[in-house]
Motif scaffolding. Structure first.
Motif, short mmCIF file in Angstrom:
data_model
loop_
_atom_site.label_atom_id
_atom_site.label_comp_id
_atom_site.label_asym_id
_atom_site.label_seq_id
_atom_site.Cartn_x
_atom_site.Cartn_y
_atom_site.Cartn_z
N UNK A 106 60.71 -44.91 62.26
CA UNK A 106 61.75 -44.49 63.21
C UNK A 106 61.70 -45.34 64.46
N UNK A 142 69.05 -40.00 69.47
CA UNK A 142 68.65 -38.60 69.21
C UNK A 142 67.24 -38.54 68.61
N UNK A 143 67.00 -39.33 67.58
CA UNK A 143 65.70 -39.22 66.92
C UNK A 143 64.60 -39.91 67.70
N UNK A 146 63.43 -36.82 69.68
CA UNK A 146 62.57 -35.90 68.92
C UNK A 146 61.30 -36.58 68.43
N UNK B 190 73.49 -35.93 61.59
CA UNK B 190 72.37 -35.87 62.53
C UNK B 190 72.18 -34.45 63.04
N UNK B 194 68.98 -32.00 62.59
CA UNK B 194 68.37 -31.40 63.78
C UNK B 194 68.28 -29.88 63.62
N UNK B 197 65.48 -29.01 61.41
CA UNK B 197 64.19 -29.14 62.10
C UNK B 197 63.97 -27.97 63.05
#
Lengths: 494, 215
Positions: A106, A142-143, A146, B190, B194, B197
């Motif tokens: 990622x 976004x990732x 996270x 996405x 999310x 998760x």
């Protein structure tokens, strides 16, 4: 192939290679090499522009004028810095056994992808393409938010994505309404949404539809820039995202969103005269600077502190443009440049401190870091001095230019409020950073942080610091020429 | 004839939005969203036939395939995996929500009268519906707690924007439209990941629990 296309292809390929599996050394080399090459290509594009041509491709959907060239160079620069720091950042986490293979993929995939999306934003001349590019930056980040997979990072990512998507829905509505306002004057096909075309037909646009479109688009892109009152995603995202990604957000994305705002502002100026969108920007900018004050004074987290500083700086840029005088615009763009040089130093040193203490909360870090991590603490102090706009550093000059322009113009009261807020922010940041660096050290029983080692991340931070200091006394001629060219674009003399 | 069909479809979209506000079962809400997107596709197709503009057929097809079939299917699969099928009590009860939506519709229609006259003479109705839909979507976003309902609210706002694009302009350039659709799909994917998760972590998709970060 076209130079512009290469500039987009290289980071995209880098992201592709990084996102696949493979030995660590290969990934590190690819990322740093790819981003260095990207920066080189950005410089080449800017060079082409300064040599007198206007690089463009795809029916002018991608086109680099002065403003684009400036943002492109700044984004490329920050991308490279973030890549170098990112390698060191991940190595530190690897040494502590915190990195899973998925996280590695990622990280090496998304950082270059984020850079790609930012460069895509910076060279879009077509408002539709611009929207697509901004949405890509959102999705790419976004990732990264996270990344650490904590409860709070999911919360931050959710807020970021919902607020960002809503902002982008508004921006899309704004774009559609701008397009609708030009119906009749605009032809069909791709080039109808070109910014250059819209500015041409702007005087004949339907005023009500245009006004509504401008408001929606400014609110939408203002959300991405983090202008108050749409700034609430920013502190959360900054706290949760790994520092290399935060740098891209705080500088690259901020510049990119400012770029969108300026494009909309210019369409509005061409159609409705300078006052409408400039007034809106002045209000939002002033509000951002004011909102930052209380939150910086009561702040409990180092990276959130820098997020509010970021909100302050985007507010300063908006105020500079919103004053509606040429000197203000120049000051805003100079501010953007100096901010892009100074902010990485602050975020890198704060990121290192947070990593050593496994948290960025003031309570966890404890005071007196100067004894435990001298280099990073010193860099943090230096960067705090720079980003609060102290002389003799660059942000002082840009803020002075904006203040002078404000007092000379018709917005004396707004400028006075602005000045008072700047002073308060200076005190707030000085107090908070002083607390971290020189405050009372934590009790002897607490867990000792990792020792500070000289690695590639620290080296990157030091290089960035040197550049930030040197830039106060010497800006390279071509960079100044770019800022002037960008000012000319924003002041309507392309 | 064309005008009647257009107004019927647009009014249908508004009705689905009202039903979504009044609905607590997640599956039904998702199906209502699918119906709303289908009606949007119908609006585009009607205009395409009436004015023989063939690129609008692609818009219509894209809308139906992506938003009426693919996205609802994906969201239903997500709900199935999570195993939470009902909205908890929303922040505001249903009758009050519906009354507020009524007010929002009035506001939307009032604003729409200031627009320039659309080429088809039904422009005002389409913009009125679109602005009402936009406001109702925003209202849903703040009044609901479940992550899936918030996504649906966002998608409703998206539909409203597309209705403006189809209703007032001669259609966005095709490449831009394709790019936007691609981005929307990506965003939904996405968001879905999310949500999974979040549910895996909190064993709930109640967004009001995400409230640790303050100040």
């Amino acid at each position: 192939m076209d130079l512009l296309l290469w500039t987009l292809t290289v980071p995209l390929l880098t992201a592709g290679v990084g996102g696949l599996g493979g030995p660590r050394a290969v990934k590190e080399l690819t990322m740093v090499g790819g981003l260095a090459l990207t920066f080189g290509l950005c410089l080449a594009v800017a060079g082409q522009f300064l040599a007198g041509s206007t690089p463009a491709t795809f029916d002018d959907a991608l086109r680099v004028d002065g403003l684009s060239a400036l943002v492109l160079v700044l984004c490329g620069f920050v991308g490279l810095l973030s890549g170098c720091y990112g390698v060191g950042y991940l190595r530190r986490n690897e040494r502590r056994g915190l990195v899973t293979p998925r996280q590695r993929r990622e990280f090496y995939g998304l950082i270059p992808a984020y850079v790609f999306a930012m460069l895509f934003v910076a060279m879009s001349n077509n408002l539709g393409v611009l929207w697509i590019a901004v949405e890509l930056t959102t999705l790419a980040s976004v990732f990264l938010i996270t990344f650490h997979n904590r409860d709070t990072s999911l919360e931050a990512a959710w807020k970021f994505l919902m607020l960002g998507s809503l902002g982008l829905a508004f921006a899309l509505l704004g774009t559609v309404l701008l397009f609708a306002a030009g119906q009749g004057a605009l032809e069909e096909g791709m080039s109808a949404l070109n910014w250059t075309r819209l500015v041409e037909v702007a005087p004949g646009m339907h005023p009500f539809t245009l006004r509504l479109g401008v408001v929606f688009a400014l609110i939408g892109y203002g959300t991405k820039a983090g202008l108050a009152p749409m700034h609430t995603w920013k502190p959360d995202a900054y706290r949760e995202a790994p520092s290399p990604a935060v740098v891209l957000m705080a500088v690259g994305m901020l510049n990119g969103a400012m770029y969108c705002i300026l494009r909309i502002h210019l369409v509005s100026t061409a159609a409705l005269g300078p006052d409408f969108s400039a007034g809106l920007l002045l209000t939002l900018g002033l509000l951002s600077v004011l909102v930052a004050v209380p939150f910086i004074l009561i702040q409990w987290n180092l990276k959130r502190l820098l997020a509010y500083s970021s909100i302050e700086h985007v507010g300063i840029m908006a105020v500079g443009v919103g004053l509606g005088v040429e000197a203000g615009v120049f000051g805003a763009l100079l501010h953007m440049t100096y901010h892009s040089l100074a902010k990485p130093v602050a975020l890198f040193s704060a990121g290192t401190l947070a990593q050593l203490h496994s948290s960025s909360d003031f309570g966890e870090i404890g005071g007196g870091t100067l004894g435990r991590a001298p280099v990073s603490s010193a860099l943090l102090v230096l960067s705090a001095v720079i980003i609060t706009g102290s002389p003799p550093f660059g942000l002082f000059f840009s803020e002075m230019i904006i203040l002078r322009a404000g007092f000379a113009g018709t917005h004396a009261i707004a400028t006075s409020v602005f000045l008072a807020a700047l002073v308060a922010l200076f005190c707030g940041i000085a107090f908070q950073i002083g607390r971290v660096v020189a405050g009372p050290p934590p009790a002897p029983g607490t867990k000792a942080p990792d020792p500070e080692r000289f690695d590639i991340a620290l080296a990157t931070a030091s290089v960035a610091a040197v550049l930030a200091v040197v830039s106060a006394f010497y800006l390279p001629g071509p960079l100044v020429a770019l800022i002037r060219a960008a000012t000319a674009v924003v002041w309507g003399r392309p | 004839m064309t005008a009647n069909v257009l107004i019927l479809c647009a009014a249908g979209m508004l009705v689905t939005a009202y039903l979504m506000v009044g609905q607590k079962a997640l599956f039904t809400t998702i199906r209502l969203y699918g119906l709303q997107s289908f009606l949007l596709g119908l609006v585009a197709a009607t205009i395409a036939i009436a004015e023989s503009r063939h690129e609008l057929f692609i818009t219509a097809a894209l809308t139906v395939v992506l938003k009426a079939i693919l996205i609802p299917w994906f969201l239903m699969r997500t709900v199935d995996r999570i195993g939470i099928h009902r909205e908890v009590e929303p922040f505001l009860n249903v009758p009050a929500s519906l009354l507020i939506c009524l007010g929002l519709t009035v506001v939307g229609y009032r604003v729409s009268t200031a627009f320039q006259e659309g080429a088809r003479g039904v422009g005002h109705h389409l913009i009125g519906v679109a602005l009402s839909l936009l406001l109702i979507g925003l209202f849903m976003m703040v009044s609901r707690k479940k992550a899936i309902t918030q996504i649906l609210a966002l998608l409703t706002v998206e539909n409203a924007v597309f209705l403006v694009a189809v209703g007032v302009t001669s259609g966005m350039p095709l490449i831009v439209e394709l790019g936007i659709s691609f981005d929307v799909i990506l965003a939904v994917l996405v968001l879905g990941v999310l949500v999974q998760r979040i549910v895996g972590r909190f064993e709930s998709m109640d967004i009001s629990r995400l409230s640790k970060l303050k100040g």
